[in-house]
Design a protein around this motif. Structure first.
Motif, PDB file in Angstrom:
ATOM      1  N   PHE A 218       0.666  -1.276   0.168  1.00 22.64           N
ATOM      2  CA  PHE A 218      -0.123   0.018   0.033  1.00 22.64           C
ATOM      3  C   PHE A 218       0.956   1.146  -0.066  1.00 22.64           C
ATOM      4  CE2 PHE A 218      -2.728  -2.977   2.644  1.00 22.64           C
ATOM      5  CZ  PHE A 218      -3.413  -3.508   1.452  1.00 22.64           C
ATOM      6  N   GLY A 219       0.439   2.385  -0.548  1.00 22.86           N
ATOM      7  CA  GLY A 219       1.398   3.651  -0.634  1.00 22.86           C
ATOM      8  C   GLY A 219       0.569   4.785  -0.632  1.00 22.86           C
ATOM      9  N   LYS A 220      -0.556   4.853  -0.235  1.00 20.93           N
ATOM     10  CA  LYS A 220      -1.194   6.161  -0.097  1.00 20.93           C
ATOM     11  C   LYS A 220      -2.603   5.880   1.011  1.00 20.93           C
ATOM     12  CE  LYS A 220      -3.823   9.513  -2.734  1.00 20.93           C
ATOM     13  NZ  LYS A 220      -4.491  10.124  -3.806  1.00 20.93           N
ATOM     14  N   LYS A 221      -2.308   6.902   2.339  1.00 22.02           N
ATOM     15  CA  LYS A 221      -3.479   7.050   3.053  1.00 22.02           C
ATOM     16  C   LYS A 221      -3.691   5.471   3.572  1.00 22.02           C
ATOM     17  CE  LYS A 221      -5.715  11.115   1.363  1.00 22.02           C
ATOM     18  NZ  LYS A 221      -6.997  11.702   1.058  1.00 22.02           N
ATOM     19  N   ASN A 222      -2.796   4.616   4.133  1.00 20.71           N
ATOM     20  CA  ASN A 222      -2.925   3.410   4.538  1.00 20.71           C
ATOM     21  C   ASN A 222      -3.375   3.250   6.100  1.00 20.71           C
ATOM     22  OD1 ASN A 222      -1.530   2.616   1.793  1.00 20.71           O
ATOM     23  ND2 ASN A 222       0.264   3.751   3.037  1.00 20.71           N
ATOM     24  N   LEU A 223      -3.883   2.444   6.170  1.00 18.45           N
ATOM     25  CA  LEU A 223      -4.364   1.956   7.692  1.00 18.45           C
ATOM     26  C   LEU A 223      -4.594   0.428   7.786  1.00 18.45           C
ATOM     27  CD1 LEU A 223      -5.409   2.647  10.464  1.00 18.45           C
ATOM     28  CD2 LEU A 223      -7.720   3.022   9.332  1.00 18.45           C
TER      29      LEU A 223
END
Length: 794
Positions: A218-223
């Motif tokens: 994952f590379g953007k706004k990960n949770l």
């Protein structure tokens, strides 16, 4: 996928048509063929072919001049041995090579099957499009969406709107997704949720997920969320099969169950065996503390303060929540003019300014039809008493809540802890007890057990001298066993049964049962609260250069151990704590919290405390001993007790001139002291105390410090940014330019003597003051600030 990518997908078939040569659709075979118009044929069980594509159906209408075919019933398009398209109806244009298939459309490409009700397929580019819901099944994976684009050459599928990908171990929900049927890898281009079988959730807006290996990038706004734990970072990697995760840049790990927050720039997660989380590269932990303070004596009391003296406000009606006057028995009745305003929630003022038309409100609360005029003072003798009641404000539930906030204020503070490496894990309470026992045994070796070495064997150079004895030739026979009852059998002791004791149990009265219940409740209240062996406990390790910063407390040590079972921070290897004007040090320090507040601390097996008063950096009040126990009040050190060989040095001051006059030195078994405004207020000596007072002028410098005195203000963390390892690195020494070496002072070099006004010639007046200044500066509180520190987000 953005809008430009979609436009490219729609234009790709058109561009490919213009770039290819036109070919004819040929009728290869059929059961029957009937002409129904000019170059229009009605065909049954016909087989059509164009280039590498073959078309079959139950019936068809063939437009030979237009190069088009309309097919009905069991329509099949074959392209090679791997791709087959089935439907009930077909409209095929041989010029554009675009087939429009409707009703029960199914496309099979090796191990992938696509089903929909309306499908557009280009036999030349081998691109298919559906815009009214479709489903793709690829082995164990199932994908559904509103719109879909299938590329048979690369086996890529693009799904748009309400995309759901179901795998044996996870469910993926997103808005835009690309899926490859051959590699079975999903690519996300929008808000995406991945729900795992272990009730864990992964969220991202850009990344990939391999459904075979169950690895996600994952590379953007990960949770990442799992039960009560969350992990965020600019870049996330997670391997579900191995239970391994890795996060980089702006990493935050939060556990709502244990109320723990850990941040850093690089974090690794190991699900087995103990859910281990290792944070490196500027890691730090945040613990939220609370400080409950009441109104100070100088604060102004509000009107609602008096209401909290009792649970029920005096004169308050529990039904209407209105304030009514209190009328004592036998007292004259009071009358309030006016009724309550429904907007302002206030009672109008009473008296001469009250309009006469306004109905009166009696003490019972009913309107009085005839309002009496206020009596004059002369009417007092006649028995008519007119008392003007005070103006009272109606009390509501909102006022009570606001008053509670005013009376009891809760101030939240954060305790920041940083180290080179932070490691956290979750254990069962029984495993934690075993771990703590091992830690205790390692730090407290048993010195009573002595190792006995085996003695070397004795080597005789001469034969040893010893006595010898020869046994007799015949031993006499023992005949006592033949007459064992010569004097008769022994009399058995008389056995008497113990008398029966009848216990008379008095009958319990009601007062006895109440007393027993209170005793049981008090025992249960004071009984130690022990967690069950299966309770989950989070522990945190801090390795190397551990630092703690709080607004009113700072600490440092080489390593740290924290357990949520007792909320205790344990500091090891040269630990130090700075609070208010005191510095505490010892071999081991335990700092315990209760109810989100600092409660107490213990220092052992040696403890030392240094205190300065009124920013005096020359005279240090000191106390030391074997063990020390301190207590906190409102998150500030309130009192402490030193046990075992307690020694103290205290400097007395002139209260008028604020000058140190005497030095007091004591030795006792125990020493206790209390603080007030950051300074020692009261102290007492216990067990064999010896006190000595010496004038300051008669003391030497060595007499003013105890053994083990340490004062290191420069190591005190000055801000929450100073706990980070990157901000504590020492600047590298400047290197000399290439080809040049720094000058080295020779042993024969002497300092240059400068002439100072008022000094004798030939005397060095600069050397000694420089030494004195250096000593004085070393004891002054360090006020250096780290340049450009890394920011810490609370």
């Amino acid at each position: 996928m953005n809008k430009y990518g979609l436009i490219f997908l729609f234009l790709l078939p058109v561009v490919s048509v213009f770039g290819q040569k036109k070919s004819k659709v040929n009728l290869v075979s059929s059961t029957t063929a009937q002409g129904i118009g000019k170059n229009i044929w009605k065909v049954h069980n016909g087989v059509f072919q164009q280039d590498f594509s073959t078309l079959t159906s139950d019936s068809a209408i063939f437009y030979r001049d237009l190069n088009m075919v309309e097919a009905f019933g069991h329509v099949v398009i074959d392209q090679g041995d791997t791709l087959h398209v089935y439907s009930d109806k077909l409209n095929y244009n041989g010029n554009t090579k675009v087939a429009i298939l409707t009703d029960h459309v199914k496309m099979v490409d090796k191990d992938a099957t696509l089903t929909t009700n309306y499908f557009t397929y280009n036999t030349a580019t081998r691109i298919g499009i559906y815009t009214n819901n479709g489903k793709l099944v690829n082995k164990d994976n199932t994908l559904t969406s509103k719109n879909g684009y299938y590329f048979a050459k690369t086996r890529d599928e693009y799904f748009r709107y309400n995309v759901v990908c179901t795998t044996p171990d996870a469910v993926i929900k997103t808005d835009t997704l690309r899926y490859n049927s051959e590699t079975r890898i999903s690519y996300f281009y929008g808000p995406t949720h991945i729900y795992g079988k272990d009730k864990d959730v992964l969220y991202t807006e850009n990344g990939t997920y391999n459904t075979t290996t169950e690895q996600a990038y994952f590379g953007k706004k990960n949770l990442y969320t799992q039960a009560t734990k969350t992990l965020t970072g600019d870049s996330l990697f997670y391997d579900r099969l191995k239970g391994y995760g890795r996060a980089t840049k702006n990493v935050t790990f939060y556990d709502t169950e244990q109320k723990t927050t850990i941040k850093g720039d690089l974090g690794e997660y190991y699900k087995q065996p103990y859910e281990i989380m290792v944070m490196t590269q500027n890691p730090y932990m945040i613990i939220v503390t609370e400080d409950t303070t009441a109104n100070k004596p100088g604060d102004k009391k509000t009107a609602a303060d008096s209401l909290f003296k009792s649970r029920k406000p005096a004169g308050a009606d529990t039904v209407t929540k209105k304030i009514v006057p209190i009328v004592k028995p036998g007292a004259p009745k009071l009358t309030l003019q006016g009724i309550t305003d429904s907007v302002t929630k206030k009672l109008p003022n009473t008296g001469a300014n009250t309009p006469a038309k306004q109905p009166a409100l009696t003490s019972i609360g009913k309107p009085n039809p005839v309002a009496k005029k206020p009596a004059s003072p002369q009417n007092v003798s006649s028995g008519q008493v007119n008392v003007k009641p005070p103006v009272q404000k109606q009390t509501t539930l909102t006022d009570i809540k606001d008053t509670a906030k005013t009376i009891k204020k809760v101030k939240e503070d954060s305790l920041f802890f940083g180290a080179d490496t932070l490691q956290t894990r979750v254990l069962m309470f029984k495993d934690l007890k075993i771990l703590q026992e091992k830690q205790y045994q390692a730090s407290h070796p048993d010195t009573s057990v002595k190792v006995v070495k085996k003695a070397a064997p004795i080597v005789y150079t001469k034969p040893p001298k010893f006595l010898t004895i020869n046994p007799p030739e015949r031993w006499p026979k023992d005949t006592s066993l033949l007459h064992h009852d010569f004097f008769g059998k022994p009399n058995a002791p008389a056995h008497k049964a113990p008398p029966k004791v009848v216990k008379v149990i008095p009958k319990k009265t009601a007062a006895d049962s109440v007393r027993d219940k209170r005793k049981a409740d008090s025992l249960a209240l004071h009984a130690p609260k022990v967690l069950s062996d299966t309770a989950r406990v989070r522990i945190i390790y801090g390795y190397h250069n551990a630092r703690i910063f709080k607004s009113d407390l700072q600490a440092k040590a080489d390593s740290m151990f924290f357990s949520s079972s007792d909320s205790t921070i344990r500091l090891y290897v040269n630990p130090m704590i700075w609070t208010q004007g005191s510095q505490l040090s010892g071999d081991t320090i335990n700092l315990q919290m209760k109810n989100k507040k600092l409660d107490n601390l213990d220092m052992f097996p040696s403890a030392f405390i240094v205190n300065i008063e009124k920013k005096d950096s020359i005279h240090f009040n000191q106390a030391g001993g074997k063990m020390m126990h301190g207590t906190f009040k409102n998150n500030k050190l309130n009192a402490f007790l030193i046990t075992g060989n307690a020694e103290t040095i205290y400097f007395k001051r002139d209260t008028v001139k604020n000058v140190v006059t005497d030095m007091s030195r004591t030795v006792s078994g125990k020493f206790s002291a209390t603080f007030k405004n950051g300074q020692i207020n009261k102290f007492s000596l216990i067990e064999k105390e010896v006190s000595t007072a010496i004038p300051l002028a008669k003391t030497k410098q060595d007499d003013r410090t105890l053994k083990g005195f340490i004062w290191k203000p420069k190591e005190r963390p000055l801000s929450k940014e100073s706990i980070l390892f990157a901000n504590n690195k020492k600047p590298a020494a400047a290197k000399a330019p290439a080809g040049k070496t720094a000058p080295v002072a020779k042993k024969t070099d002497r300092p240059v003597l400068k002439k100072v006004a008022g000094s004798k010639p030939g005397r060095d007046t600069t050397a000694k003051p420089a030494v004195l200044k250096m000593k004085k500066d070393s004891m002054v509180k360090d006020t250096a600030v780290v340049k450009k520190p890394l920011a810490i987000k609370p």
